[in-house]
Design a protein around this motif. Sequence first.
Motif, PDB file in Angstrom:
ATOM      1  N   THR A   1       0.939  -1.228   0.006  1.00  0.00           N
ATOM      2  CA  THR A   1       0.059  -0.019   0.129  1.00  0.00           C
ATOM      3  C   THR A   1       0.779   1.199  -0.096  1.00  0.00           C
ATOM      4  N   ARG A   2       1.974   1.354   0.715  1.00  0.00           N
ATOM      5  CA  ARG A   2       2.918   2.427   0.603  1.00  0.00           C
ATOM      6  C   ARG A   2       3.487   2.623  -0.661  1.00  0.00           C
ATOM      7  N   LEU A   3       3.651   1.543  -1.302  1.00  0.00           N
ATOM      8  CA  LEU A   3       4.201   1.735  -2.714  1.00  0.00           C
ATOM      9  C   LEU A   3       3.173   2.233  -3.653  1.00  0.00           C
ATOM     10  N   ALA A   4       2.094   1.778  -3.259  1.00  0.00           N
ATOM     11  CA  ALA A   4       0.914   2.526  -4.468  1.00  0.00           C
ATOM     12  C   ALA A   4       0.451   3.967  -3.990  1.00  0.00           C
ATOM     13  N   ARG A   5       0.678   4.170  -2.740  1.00  0.00           N
ATOM     14  CA  ARG A   5       0.263   5.737  -2.292  1.00  0.00           C
ATOM     15  C   ARG A   5       1.521   6.630  -2.724  1.00  0.00           C
ATOM     16  N   LEU A   6       2.844   6.040  -3.166  1.00  0.00           N
ATOM     17  CA  LEU A   6       3.802   6.618  -3.440  1.00  0.00           C
ATOM     18  C   LEU A   6       4.151   6.779  -4.779  1.00  0.00           C
TER      19      LEU A   6
ATOM     20  N   ARG B   1       6.577  11.969   3.502  1.00  0.00           N
ATOM     21  CA  ARG B   1       5.317  12.535   2.323  1.00  0.00           C
ATOM     22  C   ARG B   1       4.199  11.468   2.840  1.00  0.00           C
ATOM     23  N   LEU B   2       4.498  10.235   3.299  1.00  0.00           N
ATOM     24  CA  LEU B   2       3.458   9.563   3.658  1.00  0.00           C
ATOM     25  C   LEU B   2       2.631  10.072   4.879  1.00  0.00           C
ATOM     26  N   GLY B   3       3.507  10.432   5.826  1.00  0.00           N
ATOM     27  CA  GLY B   3       2.983  11.028   7.020  1.00  0.00           C
ATOM     28  C   GLY B   3       2.188  12.215   6.995  1.00  0.00           C
ATOM     29  N   GLU B   4       2.337  12.915   5.745  1.00  0.00           N
ATOM     30  CA  GLU B   4       1.853  13.997   5.513  1.00  0.00           C
ATOM     31  C   GLU B   4       0.295  13.665   4.673  1.00  0.00           C
TER      32      GLU B   4
END
Length: 329
Positions: free
Chosen positions: A95-100, A149-152
């Motif tokens: 999911t992190r890879l997709a959100r990035l 960036r994910l934290g934002e």
Amino acid sequence: MSGSTIAAPRHLTCAPSRAARELGLARGEFDLAVLLGRIRTVPDRQGGGGRRVERSEIERLRAEEGFPESLRESVRAVGTTEGAALMEVSAMRFTRLARLGLVVPVRFYLNRYRAVVWLYPAEELRQFTADERNAPLLTGRTPEAMRERLGEGLDLRARTWRGRHLGFLLRQAGDPWERAGALAAFLDPVHISDVIRDPYERAHVSRNRPGPPPNGAPGSPYAELAERIMTADDAEEVGRLRGDLAQAVREARAHRPAPRPAPCPPTPHADPPTPHADPPAPHPDPSPPHPGPSAPDAAHAPKPARGLLGRLRRRSSRTPGRRAVATGP
């Protein structure tokens, strides 16, 4: 004109449903294969403006090694759980890879909890995993800049899907106005009006503006979700789309002006009707009219006598001093 926009004779092409059957694909798999560029289509210039598949394209695909399993596998789309298993990472890392924006969804739908479910091409996930440059992203700690960036709240899944879908629409576009319509499909109408000031050009672009992928009745939760995902909301993305749309409209205008209503023919000038001469006003009689008896006097005026008695009275009135002769019984 590119080969993808040249209309083939109708007897050398077939409808999408027929092509899907001949290629051993379900209709959803066929549509995905077209979107991913695995199956080339041509415009149906002779039968209603849809898309068709040339017989030569079907034969090319059928001649590929491993057909039909290889073709079906190349268009398989998987969700987060299956995609993570395919890449041998946890669902959270996937999911992190997709959100990035490192893996790009190809399709989405709304589950029974009204949550968005993203689907990814399995073949692209395998290619990502096989690339040695991506190994640090699959194992170990996520780089600090990415974690920030994910934290934002960064989530590029909708944006990367729009980028993929825009590429698909541009490949399908047959002329510059259709390309302008494809770009306008991802902008809010307010931005479109701001970029395209001419109302006739704006109307022509709107006619060539495709809607979201059809999958749900108008007004349904899915239709509302699709409309929201289809519309760019990031300032950088909106700015880029606005610039591309302005350039596309300039190119389309040079290619062929937008249709405009034909000017109304001038109305022939008709001479005003000749007015009839008014009859001359009657001259007033200088002598005043002789006043007649008023209505009450006229009502009580004696009525002239009739018969012999009346004649005698009238005769006596004309002879002064003469008495009327009375008649006896």
